[in-house]
Design an enzyme around this catalytic site. Structure first.
Site, PDB file in Angstrom:
ATOM      1  N   CYS A  23       0.880  -1.183   0.045  1.00  0.00           N
ATOM      2  CA  CYS A  23       0.022   0.056   0.003  1.00  0.00           C
ATOM      3  C   CYS A  23       0.661   1.364  -0.172  1.00  0.00           C
ATOM      4  O   CYS A  23       2.042   1.298   0.134  1.00  0.00           O
ATOM      5  CB  CYS A  23      -1.060   0.086   1.222  1.00  0.00           C
ATOM      6  SG  CYS A  23      -1.935  -1.582   1.725  1.00  0.00           S
ATOM      7  N   ASN A  77       0.148   1.282   5.866  1.00  0.00           N
ATOM      8  CA  ASN A  77       0.929   0.413   4.786  1.00  0.00           C
ATOM      9  C   ASN A  77       1.759  -0.480   5.646  1.00  0.00           C
ATOM     10  O   ASN A  77       2.444  -0.043   6.627  1.00  0.00           O
ATOM     11  CB  ASN A  77       1.927   1.437   4.141  1.00  0.00           C
ATOM     12  CG  ASN A  77       2.967   0.524   3.386  1.00  0.00           C
ATOM     13  OD1 ASN A  77       4.067   1.121   3.112  1.00  0.00           O
ATOM     14  ND2 ASN A  77       2.520  -0.375   2.945  1.00  0.00           N
ATOM     15  N   GLY A  78       1.812  -1.750   5.368  1.00  0.00           N
ATOM     16  CA  GLY A  78       2.497  -2.691   6.069  1.00  0.00           C
ATOM     17  C   GLY A  78       1.602  -3.717   6.300  1.00  0.00           C
ATOM     18  O   GLY A  78       0.476  -3.948   6.373  1.00  0.00           O
ATOM     19  N   TYR A  81      13.018  -3.103  -5.895  1.00  0.00           N
ATOM     20  CA  TYR A  81      11.953  -3.190  -6.971  1.00  0.00           C
ATOM     21  C   TYR A  81      10.739  -2.246  -6.595  1.00  0.00           C
ATOM     22  O   TYR A  81      10.441  -1.774  -7.735  1.00  0.00           O
ATOM     23  CB  TYR A  81      11.358  -4.655  -6.966  1.00  0.00           C
ATOM     24  CG  TYR A  81      10.137  -4.914  -7.721  1.00  0.00           C
ATOM     25  CD1 TYR A  81      10.087  -4.897  -9.229  1.00  0.00           C
ATOM     26  CD2 TYR A  81       8.880  -4.862  -6.851  1.00  0.00           C
ATOM     27  CE1 TYR A  81       8.728  -4.931  -9.737  1.00  0.00           C
ATOM     28  CE2 TYR A  81       7.744  -4.984  -7.871  1.00  0.00           C
ATOM     29  CZ  TYR A  81       7.551  -5.089  -8.982  1.00  0.00           C
ATOM     30  OH  TYR A  81       6.498  -5.235  -9.659  1.00  0.00           O
TER      31      TYR A  81
HETATM   32  P1  AMP Z   1       7.954 -14.077 -11.939  1.00  0.00           P
HETATM   33  O1  AMP Z   1       7.408 -14.246 -13.293  1.00  0.00           O
HETATM   34  O2  AMP Z   1       6.981 -14.627 -10.919  1.00  0.00           O
HETATM   35  O3  AMP Z   1       9.249 -14.758 -11.600  1.00  0.00           O
HETATM   36  O4  AMP Z   1       8.106 -12.732 -11.450  1.00  0.00           O
HETATM   37  C1  AMP Z   1       9.241 -12.009 -11.834  1.00  0.00           C
HETATM   38  C2  AMP Z   1       8.686 -10.462 -12.285  1.00  0.00           C
HETATM   39  O5  AMP Z   1       7.866  -9.749 -11.144  1.00  0.00           O
HETATM   40  C3  AMP Z   1      10.067  -9.689 -12.318  1.00  0.00           C
HETATM   41  O6  AMP Z   1      10.111  -8.811 -13.387  1.00  0.00           O
HETATM   42  C4  AMP Z   1       9.790  -8.674 -10.971  1.00  0.00           C
HETATM   43  O7  AMP Z   1      10.097  -7.379 -11.307  1.00  0.00           O
HETATM   44  C5  AMP Z   1       8.368  -8.700 -10.495  1.00  0.00           C
HETATM   45  N1  AMP Z   1       8.075  -8.576  -9.070  1.00  0.00           N
HETATM   46  C6  AMP Z   1       9.056  -9.117  -8.117  1.00  0.00           C
HETATM   47  N2  AMP Z   1       8.521  -9.118  -6.977  1.00  0.00           N
HETATM   48  C7  AMP Z   1       7.082  -8.573  -7.300  1.00  0.00           C
HETATM   49  C8  AMP Z   1       6.040  -8.494  -6.396  1.00  0.00           C
HETATM   50  N3  AMP Z   1       6.175  -8.515  -5.101  1.00  0.00           N
HETATM   51  N4  AMP Z   1       4.859  -7.915  -7.105  1.00  0.00           N
HETATM   52  C9  AMP Z   1       4.863  -7.809  -8.313  1.00  0.00           C
HETATM   53  N5  AMP Z   1       5.888  -8.017  -9.100  1.00  0.00           N
HETATM   54  C10 AMP Z   1       6.935  -8.487  -8.574  1.00  0.00           C
END
Ligand code: AMP
Ligand code: SF4
Length: 470
Positions: free
Chosen positions: A8, A108-109, A248
């Site tokens: 959030c 948030n959290g 990220y």
């Molecule tokens: P995956 O296909 O499940 O391995 O997702 C990897 C991609 O998701 C990478 O491009 C990351 O930038 C992105 N990503 C990493 N952590 C999250 C998160 N918590 N929520 C949404 N996207 C994420």
């Protein structure tokens, strides 16, 4: 366990005649922190006005909605959670009436003892309107026997464990609270004579407010017509800020702990180039999350940076697939390859993290279809082996590919020519190389399993004594 997966953003302003309008803009800048619902509560003449809806900030608010949110103070919230719990009743800020008046809260959290507290509160007659952790905080404040709100808040918060950056709005005050570990970000800003509190500084930039400082871990800031007061009533703990915000989650233009997120991402990429070097023709980012790290990798290695994947920025959360399936449609609607760049080239593909590995697998395939001769994947963080319990939406441990696969096995799955991750030390040192003064300490539990404040326990294990307190 409900609602383990919250991510959030919060924003609030006190002392500006256009408070709800500026809060709306602040939420616009924080939209990346949550796209499921948004809400604003404003304060006018000691009365709170509220509007919450499912959807994106731009779709929810317009001039006539903002007209229903008068006053010179407002707080707002953007929320994302897993689908099972995506309901309007869980949208924030929450507003309730209690013995001292009205109070709104935006959180948030994630709390790690919310279920236990909820059980105890329900056993004593509390009725919950939502499935959110945040509502527990409101109940704790309302059952406190203390005379003043600040004392109630301190007492209520002393029961909660977990990650929380909180904003409250009452009939006369705005109050910001950050957990003693400082897990989630929260900054203080100033816009002319108004005080602003935001999850990230990028929202201050948008409204032309200046960044004053971080809300410190364990700090309570009370803002009212007499100005700003700061309190540190909790036992001090070592700060363990979420390192994944740098990797990220936060926006690259935000400044956290005096460090620009973009600069940290580039450092992570540079370190990755030192740890996992290669001979290749181009460094290619996975957009958008891999771009700063890819620039760092390119600058450190001397391998030219090129865009080999183009992202469509206008894709919504759902789309109608054609009846006759198109190969790789799901990923191609968001990302397309630049064949002119990739054809017959050896490429280093950079992303910030691998979660389930579905994205990497599809992108590697897309690169090969575009004619890339060699595809080497490099990740600017260590393998994600553990879920987050502190406010970032990650899948369960079983779904995290690195929790059950070696790097070699993941490479086999994504069918790259090689796969390399950043080391844990490399990650910490990169973030700290930009620290001002002493090195910062971080939570890195999703990479190490070292949870700085533990994780949710089974209900039976906890001993609570909410109602027997003097
Ligand atoms: P995956 O296909 O499940 O391995 O997702 C990897 C991609 O998701 C990478 O491009 C990351 O930038 C992105 N990503 C990493 N952590 C999250 C998160 N918590 N929520 C949404 N996207 C994420
Ligand atoms: Fe951040 Fe990972 Fe810690 Fe969660 S577990 S707070 S994502 S570093």
């Amino acid at each position: 366990m409900h609602d383990l997966k919250e991510k959030c953003g919060v924003f609030g302003i006190y002392g500006h005649p256009e408070a709800s309008n500026l809060t709306y803009l602040g939420l616009y800048a924080l939209q990346h922190r949550g796209q499921e619902s948004a809400g604003i509560v404003s304060l006018d003449n000691k009365q709170l006005y509220s509007y919450r809806q499912m959807g994106l900030v731009a779709d929810i608010f317009n001039e006539s909605v903002l007209d229903t949110l008068p006053g010179n103070a407002a707080i707002g919230h953007v929320r994302y959670s897993t689908t099972g719990f995506s309901q309007l009743k869980n949208a924030q800020p929450f507003v309730v009436d209690y013995s001292l008046g009205s109070i709104a809260v935006a959180h948030n959290g994630n709390l790690i003892n919310a279920d236990l507290l909820r059980d105890e509160l329900e056993a004593h007659g509390a009725i919950f309107q939502s499935t959110m952790d945040t509502e527990v905080i409101i109940h704790l404040i309302s059952i406190s026997k203390k005379k003043y709100l600040l004392d109630r808040l301190i007492e209520g918060i002393s029961f909660i464990k977990g990650a929380y950056s909180l904003l409250f709005l009452t009939n006369e005050k705005m109050i910001a609270v950050r957990d003693p570990n400082g897990l989630r970000p929260l900054v203080l800003g100033k816009h002319k004579n108004a005080w602003v509190v935001s999850s990230e500084s990028c929202a201050l930039d948008l409204i032309d407010a200046e960044l004053v400082r971080e809300v410190e871990p364990g700090e309570i800031i009370v803002i009212d017509k007499n100005g700003l007061k700061s309190y540190k009533p909790f036992e001090e703990r070592d700060e363990t800020f979420c390192i994944f915000e740098y990797i990220y989650f936060a926006r690259p233009d935000s400044i956290i702990q005096d460090k620009n997120v973009y600069e940290v991402r580039k450092m992570l990429g540079r370190q990755l180039a030192r740890e996992c070097p290669l001979d290749a023709d181009y460094v290619i980012p996975v957009p958008d999350s891999g771009i700063p790290a890819a620039l760092g990798y390119s600058q450190e290695s001397g391998i030219p940076f090129e865009l080999g994947i183009i992202r469509n920025h206008y894709v919504g959360r759902t789309f109608i697939e054609p009846r006759h399936s198109i190969r790789g449609f799901g990923v191609r609607i968001k990302l397309n390859s630049l064949k002119k760049v990739l054809n017959n080239k050896r490429i280093v593909l950079i992303d910030d993290s691998i979660v389930r590995a579905t994205t990497s697998e599809k992108i590697v395939k897309m690169m090969r279809l575009a004619g890339a001769k060699e595809v080497h994947m490099r990740i600017s963080s260590p393998p994600t082996t553990h879920p987050c319990y502190y406010g970032i939406d990650t899948p369960t441990k079983r779904e995290l590919i690195a929790s059950s696969h070696t790097i070699e096995q993941i490479n086999t799955k994504i069918k790259a020519d090689s796969l390399g991750y950043l080391s844990i030390e490399g990650m910490r040192n990169s973030a700290n190389s930009l620290s001002v003064g002493k090195p910062d300490r971080y939570c890195d539990a999703c990479f190490t399993g070292n949870y700085p404040i533990g994780y949710p326990k089974h209900r039976r294990e906890a001993q609570l004594d909410l109602f027997n307190k003097k």
